[in-house]
Design a protein around this motif. Structure first.
Motif, short mmCIF file in Angstrom:
data_model
loop_
_atom_site.label_atom_id
_atom_site.label_comp_id
_atom_site.label_asym_id
_atom_site.label_seq_id
_atom_site.Cartn_x
_atom_site.Cartn_y
_atom_site.Cartn_z
N UNK A 219 0.84 -1.20 0.00
CA UNK A 219 0.00 0.00 0.00
C UNK A 219 0.87 1.25 0.00
N UNK A 220 0.36 2.28 -0.62
CA UNK A 220 1.03 3.56 -0.57
C UNK A 220 2.33 3.63 -1.34
N UNK A 221 2.38 2.98 -2.50
CA UNK A 221 3.60 3.10 -3.31
C UNK A 221 3.82 4.55 -3.75
N UNK A 222 2.74 5.32 -3.85
CA UNK A 222 2.89 6.74 -4.19
C UNK A 222 3.74 7.44 -3.13
N UNK A 223 3.56 7.04 -1.85
CA UNK A 223 4.30 7.67 -0.76
C UNK A 223 5.77 7.29 -0.81
N UNK A 224 6.06 6.02 -1.15
CA UNK A 224 7.45 5.58 -1.28
C UNK A 224 8.14 6.33 -2.42
N UNK A 225 7.42 6.52 -3.52
CA UNK A 225 7.96 7.28 -4.63
C UNK A 225 8.25 8.72 -4.21
N UNK A 226 7.33 9.30 -3.47
CA UNK A 226 7.52 10.66 -2.99
C UNK A 226 8.75 10.76 -2.09
N UNK A 227 8.93 9.78 -1.20
CA UNK A 227 10.10 9.76 -0.32
C UNK A 227 11.40 9.68 -1.11
N UNK A 228 11.42 8.82 -2.12
CA UNK A 228 12.62 8.68 -2.93
C UNK A 228 12.97 10.01 -3.59
#
Length: 448
Positions: free
Chosen positions: A71-80
């Motif tokens: 869940x929340x791959x968008x958030x992981x992308x944002x963190x990167x």
């Protein structure tokens, strides 16, 4: 090495590709190790999320990574993106030619998985609503690399061809008008999608203080900024990609856990609607395919080998064809100051385009006019797997290893002139769009 190239991957390739000791390969290994280490550290906080990189591994290729599952791959992308930006003061697409994506379209053979928003009881990507959304999304790739006037001229040419009586495809006047209306509708939706993209990017750039002429359109402003400050445009797009992906993923989760809305197709929680949300999000992603068909054909079939030809339908190949045309236009635009480089850089997309074109022709059960048929054959020669342009593009062919960039461009220009009869970018583009228009006209006059 990167510092000497101003932390710019394109400049690094200019300086190091083909040099003794393979310095560019050393940089690509450094890039891969750096990106993977940063992503692994971030993904430790995202249970069930993995990363996948299925592209080429030569010294001229990019290194793009897709985040899958959880869940929340968008958030992981944002963190990167935020972590990378804080260290390098530039986007990863500029420094490493690396972009992070989130997996939004599972392969057709995985549509029955418990967490898939693609229908679990049939081939959802072949429904009429799904096809229409994805078709428009793929056309938006072509729109991106045309100005408004050229886009309207191209649309008029296609719809005029669809409306025209033809002995090869006998149709009533009512049928011809219906088919032309369908084509015009798909092109119109593609135009709306692109306008939303340009408007959003322009607003972010303007809010950051970049100068804009009072009468300048969103489209023209964004295009000018791509030349003035590529990193600024990339940053704006990364921000918008994250925002739109978050909305799409929230809707997907609602669909998976609660099912389609009782209001039916067209509602915000339907497959067609989720497809549209993902397609709009992908317009902001760097170097991304906008439609599911292109993802199915190139990423899952040709690169990853997760599916085969029998898993795809005509609509998928048509979407893939559109996006290869768009990506070819992209390289013709990007390298417009160096026509030879534009020719060999676009060869990969030319090859994919001609493969998809053959599938569309077979699926439609028709043939192109003589001029378009001849041109398609010439483009096949230009994009041949072992042909000169792709060998130049790869950068590792011993026959061209000692050539300067100027010499490589000269070889590409001579080869293109021999095949197409012209080495003009303008003529190359005209012939490309002649083939594309013929394929579009055939597709809309023989819908299946």
């Amino acid at each position: 090495m990167l510092q000497r190239a101003d932390n710019d991957w394109a400049a690094a390739k200019e300086a190091y590709v083909g040099r003794p000791g393979f310095p560019m390969l050393k940089l690509t290994r450094f890039r891969e190790a750096y990106v993977n280490a940063l992503l692994d550290a971030i993904l430790a906080g995202y249970q069930g999320t993995t990363k996948s990189a299925v592209g080429s591994q030569n010294e001229t290729s990019d290194y793009d990574v897709t985040l899958i599952g959880g869940r929340g791959t968008w958030s992981a992308m944002k963190e990167f993106n935020a972590a990378f930006r804080s260290v390098w003061r530039k986007e990863s697409g500029v420094v490493f030619d690396t972009n992070i994506y989130v997996g939004t379209i599972p392969p057709p053979t995985m549509r029955h998985s418990p967490d898939s928003w693609i229908v679990k009881d049939g081939n959802a990507h072949a429904t009429s609503e799904w096809k229409y959304v994805q078709e428009a999304a793929s056309l938006s790739k072509i729109r991106r690399f045309m100005d408004a006037g050229e886009w309207q001229h191209y649309l008029n040419r296609v719809t005029d061809d669809v409306l025209a009586p033809s002995s090869a495809t006998p149709r009533t006047s009512g049928t011809r008008f219906t088919q032309a209306r369908h084509a015009r509708g798909a092109f119109a939706v593609a135009g709306v999608m692109y306008d939303a993209y340009a408007r959003s990017v322009a607003r972010i750039l303007a809010s950051e203080g970049y100068d804009r002429r009072p009468s300048q359109s969103d489209d023209d402003f964004v295009r000018s900024m791509e030349h003035r400050d590529e990193n600024a445009v990339m940053r704006a797009r990364n921000i918008l990609y994250t925002i739109h992906t978050r909305g799409a993923q929230n809707t997907e989760r609602s669909f998976v856990h609660r099912g389609q809305s009782p209001l039916g197709q067209g509602d915000w929680r339907s497959q067609a609607s989720i497809g549209a949300l993902n397609a709009q999000a992908l317009l902001y992603a760097m170097e991304a395919y906008h439609s599911a068909g292109a993802v199915f054909d190139v990423v899952y079939r040709q690169q990853a080998g997760l599916i085969d030809r029998s898993d795809l339908v005509l609509s998928d190949f048509f979407q893939s064809f559109n996006e290869q045309v768009g990506d070819t236009l992209k390289d013709l635009h990007h390298y417009e100051r160096d026509p030879g480089k534009a020719f060999y850089q676009s060869a990969k997309y030319i090859r994919r385009m001609t493969i998809a074109a053959d599938e569309v022709l077979q699926g439609c059960g028709g043939a192109l006019e003589d001029e378009a048929t001849a041109l398609l054959g010439r483009f096949k020669e230009l994009g041949a797997k072992e042909g000169i342009l792709l060998r130049l593009r790869g950068g590792a062919d011993s026959a061209f290893a000692g050539l300067t960039e100027h010499e490589k461009s000269a070889v590409a220009i001579r080869h293109t002139r021999d095949i197409l009869g012209s080495d003009s970018l303008r003529d190359f583009r005209r012939k490309l769009l002649l083939v594309a228009g013929a394929i579009h006209s055939l597709r809309y006059t023989r819908p299946t």
